[in-house]
Write an enzyme that holds these catalytic residues in place. Sequence first.
Site, PDB file in Angstrom:
ATOM      1  N   TYR A  90       1.089  -1.122  -0.178  1.00 16.23           N
ATOM      2  CA  TYR A  90       0.288   0.172   0.013  1.00 16.23           C
ATOM      3  C   TYR A  90       0.647   1.441   0.171  1.00 16.23           C
ATOM      4  CZ  TYR A  90      -3.960  -3.501   1.012  1.00 16.23           C
ATOM      5  OH  TYR A  90      -5.139  -4.044   0.770  1.00 16.23           O
ATOM      6  N   PRO A 103     -11.229  -0.619  -1.794  1.00 16.86           N
ATOM      7  CA  PRO A 103     -12.488  -1.454  -2.554  1.00 16.86           C
ATOM      8  C   PRO A 103     -13.469  -1.305  -2.170  1.00 16.86           C
ATOM      9  CG  PRO A 103     -11.627  -2.437  -0.506  1.00 16.86           C
ATOM     10  CD  PRO A 103     -10.938  -0.951  -1.151  1.00 16.86           C
ATOM     11  N   HIS A 329      -7.631   0.937   2.168  1.00 19.63           N
ATOM     12  CA  HIS A 329      -7.267  -0.634   2.479  1.00 19.63           C
ATOM     13  C   HIS A 329      -6.041  -0.488   2.915  1.00 19.63           C
ATOM     14  CE1 HIS A 329      -7.805  -4.727   2.024  1.00 19.63           C
ATOM     15  NE2 HIS A 329      -7.934  -4.853   0.519  1.00 19.63           N
ATOM     16  N   SER A 445      -6.107 -15.044   4.319  1.00 21.71           N
ATOM     17  CA  SER A 445      -6.124 -14.728   5.280  1.00 21.71           C
ATOM     18  C   SER A 445      -4.637 -15.336   6.130  1.00 21.71           C
ATOM     19  CB  SER A 445      -7.335 -14.330   6.387  1.00 21.71           C
ATOM     20  OG  SER A 445      -7.052 -13.665   7.422  1.00 21.71           O
ATOM     21  N   SER A 545     -10.230 -12.258  -4.960  1.00 23.15           N
ATOM     22  CA  SER A 545     -10.353 -12.135  -3.835  1.00 23.15           C
ATOM     23  C   SER A 545     -11.791 -12.888  -3.310  1.00 23.15           C
ATOM     24  CB  SER A 545     -10.779 -11.137  -2.507  1.00 23.15           C
ATOM     25  OG  SER A 545     -10.096 -10.616  -1.665  1.00 23.15           O
ATOM     26  N   GLN A 546     -12.466 -13.545  -2.133  1.00 21.37           N
ATOM     27  CA  GLN A 546     -13.069 -14.071  -2.125  1.00 21.37           C
ATOM     28  C   GLN A 546     -13.884 -12.664  -0.858  1.00 21.37           C
ATOM     29  OE1 GLN A 546     -15.718 -17.080   0.560  1.00 21.37           O
ATOM     30  NE2 GLN A 546     -13.712 -18.315  -0.895  1.00 21.37           N
TER      31      GLN A 546
END
Length: 687
Positions: A90, A103, A329, A445, A545-546
């Site tokens: 980031y 997002p 994010h 994760s 991404s889920q």
Amino acid sequence: MAVLDREAAKDLDDRDGLPKLPLPNLKDTLEMYLRCMKHLLTEEQFNKTQKIVKEFGAHGGVGEFLQSKLVERREKKANWLNEYWLNDMYLNNRLALPVNSSPAMVFPQQNFRASFDSLRFAAQLISGVLEYKTLLDAHALPVEYARGQLAGTPFCMEQYYRLFTSYRLPGPERDTLVAQESSVMPEPEHIIVACKNQFFVLDVVINFRRLNERDLLTQLEKIVKMADSEEERLPPIGLLTSDGRTEWAESRRVLMRESTNRDSLDMIERCLCLVCLDDASGFELSDTARSTLMLHGGGATKNGGNRWYDKPMQFVVGADGCCGVVCEHSAFEGIVLVQCTEYLLKYMTGSPSKLVRAASVSELPAPRRLRWKCTPEIHKHIASSADNLQRLVKNLVMNVYKFQDYGKEFIKKQKMSPDAYIQVALQLAFYRCHGRLVSTYESASTRRFQQGRVDNIRSATPEALAFVRAMTDETLSSSDTEKMEMFRGAITVQTKYTILAITGMAIDNHLLGLREIAHEMKMEKPEIFKDEAYLISNQFILSTSQVPTTVEMFCCYGPVVLNGYGTCYNPQSDHIIFSVSSFRESPQTCSAEFVKCLVQGLLDMRDLCNKCNSGSDQAEQRKGQTMETHTQTETYWRDKTRQSPSAPTKSRQTVPQVLVRSPDKTNAETQTQTSPQGKALKNGNKS
Ligand code: COA
């Protein structure tokens, strides 16, 4: 405000008793790297890379040296990776936040009949935020436990405490994630309300009393009136925050010359969150249209200036019922955003409007408009930011698609991991569109560990390639049984990689660590990181991404490279929501075409399962062979986590045992308790 205090965060985690993020073994990472890249490179590229990797990993070579430094770093830090990761992912990124980084969650379309309805919605939402903040302040948020793969492990909760307290400060070369210092006395708290590109301070605690919903509504009504006054309108300063980070850092530096601006910036940087009261966009509000509006506000001519992108939480309440939240994010992951948002939406639907209650509204001081002193230089910056945002708006092509033929229940019946299945479907879609596979990012994760964030599941596996070829190339004339076998192979490998990633044993973060520690030590960049293959491996043309939800809403984000797709999916029992983004400027990508191929692939995969009757005999057989890792690990975790949430497990006991790759041997003892069961699997999976 202070730069995020890692040591304070460490204490917080230690209380949760989570293990430290492991450091994978160098040899395993290098082997896996080659495995992940071989089929994505030309033979020539691969041969060169293989040589470079061999040299890097040679006994007594640079790799071993850097690994030993990482081992030392791991000893000293709560999380050896975090600082490197945060900067790389980031803070070093110079691209504008909207579309490229932030997002959004898109709420169900609201049916507001009058402006009063939208303000009431906003008041309820703020009320929910205050309720949630009370939980956070009291550290009363229940610890989360993993679901799905390796279910039952406790998760690090640190990210939640940044939701309403952090701020991403732009810098000329690197941004800074700052966090509010906690003080003994609770500070007066405020929210910033954006309306018609104006910013207002809404104090939510007045005279030691938290405002109730009716008070909040009254204050919002006052804000709308103030914002309507054309004579008082100030330039759309918020547009500056939508620009590239270096550009915004420069405009901010200019703004800071005036004390009025410094005061206004300070109020925004210290607020809990933003609530953006948007004007109606005039668009037909399909899911796709709402997702774009949430990501960029529709540009300067719509609500693009009605934002402050540095702030982690910006709730959008559109007069036309287009609502959601867009988030910066760097402070937390989408899953944390979902949990918080679901709390708020449940709070709102579960708490019928409390507007009947009498309140001391007349005594409330009016919210304050933030003032800006704008020099011609600032006006120029605003105009340039508006142009840049407009370019982003024009460039983004979203396609939100609700696939309704089946959902995760069908996939579970095939005895397959729904996530792995969807990932294979995404590979099939990409292959159908483009005739090749590319480096793919799937966020996994790592919150099982102290200060855990995410690592990458590299879904473009050789097994996936074999399967998608068999499904699309008729000249191969693979039989259904063969296709099914390849399908299972792809799912198995994908599931194994998932387990590696969530247990901190994937390769991307490790390679990043090796690269960054070399940089930190002012060494010349090792060849492996200059190699073309490494660049290709980090060009995530497919970024996935889920983000599952239990409340009706969906997540979306933009592509991370110009010629890429951003693909977010939300698997539900009988349907799956996909939001697919791409850039118009890229002649290679097309969201609509991708979605078309995705749907075709999902239907083909279902037909193949049905034809091969995968739900019964073969699946059982396969389960015995390939889900060994899954089941043994599950048993392990179940046993380990039978304790109550309030009785934290001890670090050493909670480190995953069943891994395909082993942690670095030099410090394995601090990471794992070796169990015979773990060893057997580890060796068994080495091939
Ligand atoms: N047979 C039958 N059922 C199976 C199965 C199998 N072989 N494998 C898994 N399942 C079940 C699981 O038990 C789970 O059941 P539940 O819905 O009752 O909980 C369900 O299918 C889903 O599991 P799965 O599809 O394997 O995925 P997961 O939930 O473990 O998720 C990740 C995998 C990688 C997405 C998850 O671990 C993760 O890291 N999520 C975070 C992603 C993230 O950070 N997103 C935001 C980025 S900003």
